[in-house]
Design a protein around this motif. Structure first.
Motif, PDB file in Angstrom:
ATOM      1  N   ILE A  26       0.924  -1.203   0.093  1.00 49.51           N
ATOM      2  CA  ILE A  26      -0.172   0.061  -0.028  1.00 49.51           C
ATOM      3  C   ILE A  26       0.950   1.175  -0.130  1.00 49.51           C
ATOM      4  O   ILE A  26       1.870   1.269   0.696  1.00 49.51           O
ATOM      5  N   VAL A  27       0.524   1.986  -0.943  1.00 49.60           N
ATOM      6  CA  VAL A  27       1.384   3.410  -0.968  1.00 49.60           C
ATOM      7  C   VAL A  27       0.487   4.482  -0.149  1.00 49.60           C
ATOM      8  O   VAL A  27      -0.717   4.598  -0.370  1.00 49.60           O
ATOM      9  N   VAL A  28       1.115   4.996   0.811  1.00 47.54           N
ATOM     10  CA  VAL A  28       0.488   6.291   1.444  1.00 47.54           C
ATOM     11  C   VAL A  28       1.086   7.514   0.861  1.00 47.54           C
ATOM     12  O   VAL A  28       2.304   7.653   1.163  1.00 47.54           O
ATOM     13  N   LEU A  29       0.218   8.435   0.695  1.00 46.62           N
ATOM     14  CA  LEU A  29       0.686   9.662   0.323  1.00 46.62           C
ATOM     15  C   LEU A  29       0.149  10.649   1.120  1.00 46.62           C
ATOM     16  O   LEU A  29      -1.065  10.887   1.340  1.00 46.62           O
ATOM     17  N   GLU A  30       1.451  11.437   1.909  1.00 50.26           N
ATOM     18  CA  GLU A  30       0.975  12.220   2.972  1.00 50.26           C
ATOM     19  C   GLU A  30       1.046  13.687   2.280  1.00 50.26           C
ATOM     20  O   GLU A  30       2.291  14.306   2.395  1.00 50.26           O
ATOM     21  N   ASN A  31       0.113  14.352   2.334  1.00 49.93           N
ATOM     22  CA  ASN A  31      -0.116  15.803   2.092  1.00 49.93           C
ATOM     23  C   ASN A  31       0.854  16.247   0.999  1.00 49.93           C
ATOM     24  O   ASN A  31       1.841  17.247   0.960  1.00 49.93           O
ATOM     25  N   ILE A  32       0.484  15.540  -0.116  1.00 48.47           N
ATOM     26  CA  ILE A  32       1.367  15.793  -1.529  1.00 48.47           C
ATOM     27  C   ILE A  32       0.816  16.965  -2.165  1.00 48.47           C
ATOM     28  O   ILE A  32      -0.386  17.439  -2.411  1.00 48.47           O
ATOM     29  N   ARG A  33       1.643  18.096  -2.384  1.00 46.97           N
ATOM     30  CA  ARG A  33       1.100  19.396  -3.123  1.00 46.97           C
ATOM     31  C   ARG A  33       0.705  19.245  -4.541  1.00 46.97           C
ATOM     32  O   ARG A  33      -0.278  19.897  -4.968  1.00 46.97           O
ATOM     33  N   SER A  34       1.540  18.673  -5.222  1.00 51.62           N
ATOM     34  CA  SER A  34       1.083  18.455  -6.442  1.00 51.62           C
ATOM     35  C   SER A  34       0.175  17.226  -7.014  1.00 51.62           C
ATOM     36  O   SER A  34       0.636  16.012  -6.911  1.00 51.62           O
ATOM     37  N   ALA A  35      -0.655  17.477  -7.810  1.00 51.28           N
ATOM     38  CA  ALA A  35      -1.733  16.533  -8.241  1.00 51.28           C
ATOM     39  C   ALA A  35      -1.164  15.797  -9.102  1.00 51.28           C
ATOM     40  O   ALA A  35      -1.425  14.709  -9.488  1.00 51.28           O
ATOM     41  N   TYR A  36      -0.225  16.353  -9.928  1.00 52.60           N
ATOM     42  CA  TYR A  36       0.573  15.721 -11.129  1.00 52.60           C
ATOM     43  C   TYR A  36       1.337  14.642 -10.429  1.00 52.60           C
ATOM     44  O   TYR A  36       1.402  13.452 -11.000  1.00 52.60           O
ATOM     45  N   ASN A  37       2.080  14.896  -9.331  1.00 55.22           N
ATOM     46  CA  ASN A  37       2.821  13.873  -8.595  1.00 55.22           C
ATOM     47  C   ASN A  37       1.603  12.563  -8.014  1.00 55.22           C
ATOM     48  O   ASN A  37       2.160  11.509  -8.308  1.00 55.22           O
ATOM     49  N   VAL A  38       0.468  13.047  -7.543  1.00 52.15           N
ATOM     50  CA  VAL A  38      -0.464  11.950  -7.179  1.00 52.15           C
ATOM     51  C   VAL A  38      -0.789  11.217  -8.361  1.00 52.15           C
ATOM     52  O   VAL A  38      -0.725   9.936  -8.557  1.00 52.15           O
TER      53      VAL A  38
END
Length: 183
Positions: A26-38
């Protein structure tokens, strides 16, 4: 050599990806600013049949035009959940028996290639904000921190790049394990 065409690549449909056996990561993304990165992490997670993405905090979540632009449809195939905070995501992961690691440079971190993880074990990898990284409070809830060795002047990678490196290393181990089992 000849490039393969789309038919030769054996691309799965969204339904086939959803029903495929996943690698228990499972990948957890914490407070990623860029939707492109998501979106990029969705695309990488689809490529490697990762179990799910947990999106936390203010990270963008589907549907979102910038996620769609970089995910190229992977946001439809990869399972995901949103949690108000990484703390809540971690509580869910603990209840489900996952080992939890932050991808971060900390005292006593473990280099990625030295991580004691066996394919098939449930694992969650937390990736943090592009500027501040994984929150210290989140790090305190993890089983450890994993660091990607870096040899140049800069000692940080874009989150999407870091996710690609980490996920490939874990998937590579799975593929090697499967090859060794199949003999």
């Amino acid at each position: 050599m000849r490039k393969l065409n789309m038919a030769e690549l054996g691309r799965k449909s969204v339904a086939e990806v959803k029903s495929s056996e996943k690698i228990p990561i499972i990948v957890v993304l914490e407070n990623i600013r860029s939707a492109y990165n998501v979106g990029s992490v969705f695309r990488t997670s689809d490529a490697f049949l990762i179990e799910a993405i947990y999106i936390t905090g203010y990270s963008a979540k589907p549907p979102h035009k910038e996620i769609k632009k970089t995910a190229l449809g992977a946001e439809e195939a990869v399972s995901w959940q949103h949690f108000p905070s990484a703390t809540e995501a971690i509580a869910t992961l603990r209840a489900e028996g996952y080992m939890i690691y932050a991808i971060e440079q900390v005292e006593n971190s473990t280099y990625l290639h030295n991580l004691d993880w066996q394919p098939g074990q449930r694992i969650a990898m937390i990736f943090g904000n592009e500027v501040s990284g994984v929150e210290q409070t989140t790090i305190g809830l993890c089983d450890g921190c994993v660091e990607i060795p870096q040899l140049g002047m800069k000692h940080s990678l874009n989150i999407a790049t870091a996710a690609g490196v980490v996920l490939w290393d874990l998937v590579r181990r799975t593929l090697i394990n499967e090859t060794n089992v199949k003999g």
